[in-house]
Each structure stands twice: as C-alpha cells, then as structure tokens.
Design a protein around this motif. Structure first.
Motif, PDB file in Angstrom:
ATOM      1  N   PRO A   1       0.809  -1.228   0.000  1.00  0.00           N
ATOM      2  CA  PRO A   1       0.000   0.000   0.000  1.00  0.00           C
ATOM      3  C   PRO A   1       0.839   1.275   0.000  1.00  0.00           C
ATOM      4  CG  PRO A   1      -0.740  -1.517   1.716  1.00  0.00           C
ATOM      5  CD  PRO A   1       0.520  -2.083   1.151  1.00  0.00           C
ATOM      6  N   GLU A   2       1.966   1.271   0.723  1.00  0.00           N
ATOM      7  CA  GLU A   2       2.800   2.493   0.752  1.00  0.00           C
ATOM      8  C   GLU A   2       3.406   2.748  -0.619  1.00  0.00           C
ATOM      9  OE1 GLU A   2       4.114   0.340   3.798  1.00  0.00           O
ATOM     10  OE2 GLU A   2       2.141   1.061   4.455  1.00  0.00           O
ATOM     11  N   LEU A   3       3.886   1.677  -1.238  1.00  0.00           N
ATOM     12  CA  LEU A   3       4.486   1.839  -2.563  1.00  0.00           C
ATOM     13  C   LEU A   3       3.416   2.274  -3.575  1.00  0.00           C
ATOM     14  CD1 LEU A   3       6.968   1.626  -4.378  1.00  0.00           C
ATOM     15  CD2 LEU A   3       6.559  -0.838  -4.579  1.00  0.00           C
ATOM     16  N   PHE A   4       2.223   1.693  -3.461  1.00  0.00           N
ATOM     17  CA  PHE A   4       1.121   2.092  -4.357  1.00  0.00           C
ATOM     18  C   PHE A   4       0.897   3.598  -4.235  1.00  0.00           C
ATOM     19  CE2 PHE A   4      -3.150   2.852  -5.814  1.00  0.00           C
ATOM     20  CZ  PHE A   4      -3.372   1.918  -6.821  1.00  0.00           C
ATOM     21  N   ALA A   5       0.892   4.094  -2.989  1.00  0.00           N
ATOM     22  CA  ALA A   5       0.648   5.525  -2.758  1.00  0.00           C
ATOM     23  C   ALA A   5       1.786   6.387  -3.297  1.00  0.00           C
ATOM     24  CB  ALA A   5       0.446   5.779  -1.269  1.00  0.00           C
ATOM     25  N   GLN A   6       2.985   5.813  -3.352  1.00  0.00           N
ATOM     26  CA  GLN A   6       4.122   6.597  -3.854  1.00  0.00           C
ATOM     27  C   GLN A   6       4.128   6.727  -5.374  1.00  0.00           C
ATOM     28  OE1 GLN A   6       7.642   4.664  -2.251  1.00  0.00           O
ATOM     29  NE2 GLN A   6       6.902   5.067  -0.180  1.00  0.00           N
ATOM     30  N   ILE A   7       3.413   5.860  -6.059  1.00  0.00           N
ATOM     31  CA  ILE A   7       3.469   5.901  -7.527  1.00  0.00           C
ATOM     32  C   ILE A   7       2.147   6.350  -8.159  1.00  0.00           C
ATOM     33  CG2 ILE A   7       5.332   4.181  -7.643  1.00  0.00           C
ATOM     34  CD1 ILE A   7       3.222   2.106  -8.527  1.00  0.00           C
ATOM     35  N   HIS A   8       1.206   6.761  -7.291  1.00  0.00           N
ATOM     36  CA  HIS A   8      -0.087   7.259  -7.798  1.00  0.00           C
ATOM     37  C   HIS A   8      -0.455   8.549  -7.072  1.00  0.00           C
ATOM     38  CE1 HIS A   8      -0.527   2.834  -8.694  1.00  0.00           C
ATOM     39  NE2 HIS A   8      -0.918   3.346  -9.839  1.00  0.00           N
ATOM     40  N   PRO A   9      -1.245   9.416  -7.724  1.00  0.00           N
ATOM     41  CA  PRO A   9      -1.773  10.586  -7.016  1.00  0.00           C
ATOM     42  C   PRO A   9      -2.793  10.134  -5.969  1.00  0.00           C
ATOM     43  CG  PRO A   9      -2.635  10.486  -9.268  1.00  0.00           C
ATOM     44  CD  PRO A   9      -1.678   9.354  -9.126  1.00  0.00           C
ATOM     45  N   PRO A  10      -3.051  10.984  -4.956  1.00  0.00           N
ATOM     46  CA  PRO A  10      -3.876  10.547  -3.823  1.00  0.00           C
ATOM     47  C   PRO A  10      -5.284  10.091  -4.201  1.00  0.00           C
ATOM     48  CG  PRO A  10      -3.199  12.861  -3.593  1.00  0.00           C
ATOM     49  CD  PRO A  10      -2.494  12.324  -4.778  1.00  0.00           C
ATOM     50  N   GLU A  11      -5.821  10.611  -5.306  1.00  0.00           N
ATOM     51  CA  GLU A  11      -7.203  10.203  -5.654  1.00  0.00           C
ATOM     52  C   GLU A  11      -7.253   8.760  -6.146  1.00  0.00           C
ATOM     53  OE1 GLU A  11      -5.525  12.678  -7.075  1.00  0.00           O
ATOM     54  OE2 GLU A  11      -5.614  12.554  -9.268  1.00  0.00           O
ATOM     55  N   GLN A  12      -6.107   8.192  -6.498  1.00  0.00           N
ATOM     56  CA  GLN A  12      -6.099   6.776  -6.896  1.00  0.00           C
ATOM     57  C   GLN A  12      -5.736   5.934  -5.689  1.00  0.00           C
ATOM     58  OE1 GLN A  12      -4.241   7.901 -10.892  1.00  0.00           O
ATOM     59  NE2 GLN A  12      -4.274   5.682 -10.906  1.00  0.00           N
ATOM     60  N   ARG A  13      -6.663   5.069  -5.291  1.00  0.00           N
ATOM     61  CA  ARG A  13      -6.475   4.361  -4.023  1.00  0.00           C
ATOM     62  C   ARG A  13      -6.407   2.855  -4.251  1.00  0.00           C
ATOM     63  NH1 ARG A  13     -10.796   4.837  -1.033  1.00  0.00           N
ATOM     64  NH2 ARG A  13      -9.721   4.601   0.956  1.00  0.00           N
ATOM     65  N   ILE A  14      -5.529   2.218  -3.526  1.00  0.00           N
ATOM     66  CA  ILE A  14      -5.385   0.767  -3.676  1.00  0.00           C
ATOM     67  C   ILE A  14      -6.680   0.065  -3.258  1.00  0.00           C
ATOM     68  CG2 ILE A  14      -4.345   0.341  -1.391  1.00  0.00           C
ATOM     69  CD1 ILE A  14      -2.467  -1.699  -2.857  1.00  0.00           C
ATOM     70  N   GLU A  15      -7.391   0.666  -2.300  1.00  0.00           N
ATOM     71  CA  GLU A  15      -8.659   0.054  -1.847  1.00  0.00           C
ATOM     72  C   GLU A  15      -9.666  -0.007  -3.009  1.00  0.00           C
ATOM     73  OE1 GLU A  15      -7.148   2.568  -0.229  1.00  0.00           O
ATOM     74  OE2 GLU A  15      -6.508   1.557   1.623  1.00  0.00           O
ATOM     75  N   THR A  16      -9.691   1.042  -3.818  1.00  0.00           N
ATOM     76  CA  THR A  16     -10.622   1.058  -4.962  1.00  0.00           C
ATOM     77  C   THR A  16     -10.254  -0.054  -5.941  1.00  0.00           C
ATOM     78  OG1 THR A  16     -10.572   3.453  -4.718  1.00  0.00           O
ATOM     79  CG2 THR A  16     -11.683   2.584  -6.675  1.00  0.00           C
ATOM     80  N   ARG A  17      -8.961  -0.193  -6.178  1.00  0.00           N
ATOM     81  CA  ARG A  17      -8.489  -1.230  -7.104  1.00  0.00           C
ATOM     82  C   ARG A  17      -8.918  -2.615  -6.607  1.00  0.00           C
ATOM     83  NH1 ARG A  17      -4.343  -0.230 -11.134  1.00  0.00           N
ATOM     84  NH2 ARG A  17      -4.984   1.912 -10.951  1.00  0.00           N
ATOM     85  N   LEU A  18      -8.745  -2.834  -5.284  1.00  0.00           N
ATOM     86  CA  LEU A  18      -9.112  -4.131  -4.705  1.00  0.00           C
ATOM     87  C   LEU A  18     -10.617  -4.372  -4.814  1.00  0.00           C
ATOM     88  CD1 LEU A  18      -6.811  -3.915  -1.555  1.00  0.00           C
ATOM     89  CD2 LEU A  18      -6.605  -5.594  -3.412  1.00  0.00           C
ATOM     90  N   GLU A  19     -11.377  -3.311  -4.563  1.00  0.00           N
ATOM     91  CA  GLU A  19     -12.839  -3.404  -4.660  1.00  0.00           C
ATOM     92  C   GLU A  19     -13.246  -3.741  -6.106  1.00  0.00           C
ATOM     93  OE1 GLU A  19     -14.947  -3.195  -2.136  1.00  0.00           O
ATOM     94  OE2 GLU A  19     -16.632  -3.499  -3.520  1.00  0.00           O
ATOM     95  N   CYS A  20     -12.589  -3.106  -7.071  1.00  0.00           N
ATOM     96  CA  CYS A  20     -12.906  -3.384  -8.482  1.00  0.00           C
ATOM     97  C   CYS A  20     -12.603  -4.849  -8.816  1.00  0.00           C
ATOM     98  CB  CYS A  20     -12.097  -2.471  -9.400  1.00  0.00           C
ATOM     99  SG  CYS A  20     -12.741  -0.804  -9.476  1.00  0.00           S
TER     100      CYS A  20
END
Ligand code: 5AD
Length: 358
Positions: A171-190
């Motif tokens: 999750p930390e790395l995901f946040a480092q390579i995406h802007p804040p509006e893109q969330r790993i939780e959304t990806r998991l939900e999708c």
C-alpha cells in the motif's frame, strides 16, 4: 549464494518465493526455469495462446506517476478508435487464427466511451461467430476502474475476461506511484466486483519499481494466490521521461529483466494452472524478452493489432517494441520459434486458463 527451496513442492512459503526471486547465479536461474517449464507443460500443456492486442484509445483520466499516457503528459496526441474500426480489427484477429482479442485503453468513464465500447463488444461477438469460433472471438478487456454497472454492461455484451493490474500490493508503494485520488482500496474493490459480475479476472504488477523490494514481489505472488487470480500480466518497470518517476533510482535493466523472468517462473511454480502473459515490456528491455518469458513459464502472447498510425501515441513507456510489427510476420516468426522449443500456437480458440474453467 542462496539455497533454493524444493522447486517441485506444492505449497511455497513467502520465504521460498523470495529466495527464488533473489537468485542471480546462472545455474540456479536455469533450475528455476526448467522447473517452471515443467509445471507449465504438466498443468497447461504446450500451447501458447494468442490475443490480438488493440489499444483502442489513449485518452486517460488518470495521472499515474509511471505512465507515458498520464493525463498531464501534454505531448501526447490523443485518439479514439471508432466502433467500425474495432470490429474490423477483431475480424483481422479471426483471420490470423487468434481466438481472442484484448481491448486496452486509458481509463475513461465518459458516456460516449462506454456506449461505444459496449456496442463494439456486441458487434464483435455477433460478427465473428463462425465454424472456427462458434461463440465468436474471445474478448478480454483492460479498461481500468469502472462502476459495477459498467462492468456488467460490458460483460453482458460478451466480454468474458478482464485485466486490472494492482501494480503493487504494497500500500505504501502504491501511494508513492499514484496521485492521492487513486487508491489501492478502490483497485481491490474493483477486482472483487469483476469477479462478482462473472469475469475471469486477471491482474499483475510492475517489477523493479523505485523503492520495491524482493519481499514486496514475493507478497505480490502470494496475493495472486490468495485472490484466486486466473490470469497474470506483469512486466518490468521502464522509466518514461515525461513522468514523475523519471530519474528515480531503480534496479538496472539487466536486473529488471532477470527479476521479470523470475517473477514469471515463480508465479508459474506457485499458481500452476493460470495463464501468464509474455508482456511487451520485457521485450522493450531485451529483443528476445517475450520468447524468454515463454521459456520461464508464460503461455500467452499478445501480438500487436493496434493500427500503425496511432501506435506511437500509445507509449506507456519508451522503447516500446513492435511499433512496426506486422501481425502476419509476427505469427510466422512465433510459429518457427515455438516449433524449436517443442511448443505450438493455440489457434482458433479462446484459450482460457485451466484454473478458470475448473
Ligand atoms: N513501465 C512499465 N509498465 C508500465 N505500465 C504503465 N507504465 C509503465 C511503465 N513506465 C503498465 C502498468 C499498466 C499497464 C497498462 O502498463 O502496469 O497497468
């Protein structure tokens, strides 16, 4: 030197996977390769499935820090293929004997995009039925995060597989390579929603990102396993000059290639009966990258079907190969290569992973 785990075992621990991924010695890497190839032949057979890749639009609402078609990259000329063009590309796939196509685009949620894609899927399914493909061409979508309603419309229109890369499960790395509006939780939900709707679901990660560790990659493979993923598409990270990650420290090309191949082999050893793509990003680092991937356990190829006049506008990363790949020659070259290694093309069929049809 690392001591490799038993490569024929059924259950691999996170530590086993990390040990495999850390291999650097040629003899060890070859042992891993041979073991992965054995598992592939045993669980999936010798066929390599072809999916014609159509990059249907590079318009994108996202601003991922690694991606060349991010919305802030104003140097990109944006395009959008029409419905008729998509149908005619699908017919070309059928003519080449490719039983499936992948429709990939930047992420878009505008009505025109969704309506057109739905119409295109309907028409492709109707207009490609024939003796070779009684249920029409197989369609895999890779069009990003969408609402459940949109996923359902595309599924009901006839798409049956969907690829949505998680990019990294850290999750930390995901946040480092995406802007804040893109969330790993959304990806998991999708990913959950896609499965609920009924798709065969694929995901994947980038390999060799700045700040990514071997443990992160081992966790990524554990994630594929625990989430019962049927298809994997992953490849090395390739820095793009017009993106924020340009210039950030990452493993050198040779290491990213080696790690890319080891990730394929380790995923094959752990997941066994899934489809794994030999992705173009590997080929961007090594002209033989895709062929090597097939020897490390990959069993899916995605020959480029995007019309030549827009290929240069879909540069997710530089040195993207096949900018002038000709689909007919690509198939002949691939056939010759496969024959040499005792494998063959799986033509005129969807080529679902055994995992998905069990
Ligand atoms: N290097 C490697 N892969 C990339 N992708 C996007 N940009 C890059 C890059 N610079 C991959 C992402 C995305 C897929 C369409 O392409 O994983 O999900």
């Amino acid at each position: 030197m690392s001591l490799l785990p038993d490569l024929t075992q059924k259950e691999f621990s996170r530590e086993d996977i990390a040990t495999i991924l850390a291999a650097t010695e040629v003899g060890e890497i070859n042992k891993i390769r041979v073991a992965a190839e054995d598992v592939l032949l045993k669980h999936c057979g010798a066929e390599v499935y072809m999916r014609g890749l159509v990059e249907a639009s590079n318009v994108c609402r996202c601003d991922c820090f690694y991606c060349g078609i991010r919305k802030s990259n104003k140097t990109v000329t944006r395009y959008d293929l029409g419905v008729d063009e998509l149908v005619s590309l699908a017919q070309q796939c059928v003519a080449f004997g490719y039983g499936s196509m992948v429709i990939q685009t930047g992420e878009r949620s505008d009505k025109k995009f969704i309506d057109n894609l739905e119409t295109a899927i309907h028409r492709i399914k109707n207009e490609t039925c024939g003796d070779n493909l009684p249920q029409g061409l197989g369609i895999t979508l890779s069009v990003g995060e969408q609402t459940k309603e949109t996923y359902r419309r595309f599924f009901e229109a006839g798409a049956h597989r969907y690829l949505l890369r998680i990019e990294t499960t850290n999750p930390e790395l995901f946040a480092q390579i995406h802007p804040p509006e893109q969330r790993i939780e959304t990806r998991l939900e999708c990913l959950r929603t896609l499965r609920e709707v009924g798709y065969q679901v694929g995901t994947g990660v980038m390999i060799g990102l700045p700040g990514q560790s071997i443990e992160d990659l081992a966790n990524d493979i554990m994630f594929f396993k625990t989430h019962d993923i049927a298809m994997i598409g992953m490849g090395p990270f390739i820095p793009h000059e017009q993106t924020p990650l340009w210039g950030k420290q990452c493993p050198d090309e040779e290491s990213r290639l080696r790690l890319g191949l080891l990730m394929i082999a380790a995923t094959r050893l752990v997941l066994r009966d899934v489809n794994i793509a030999a992705t173009t990003a590997l080929q961007a680092i090594d002209p033989q990258g895709r062929e090597k991937a097939l020897r490390f356990g990959a069993n899916v190829m995605m020959p480029m079907m995007t019309p030549e006049n827009v290929r240069l506008d879909y540069l997710l990363y530089p040195n993207k190969p096949n900018l002038n790949e000709n689909a007919a020659n690509a198939r002949l070259d691939m056939e010759a290569f496969l024959k040499n290694i005792g494998r063959n093309l799986g033509l005129n069929k969807w080529g679902d992973a055994p995992h998905a049809t069990k």
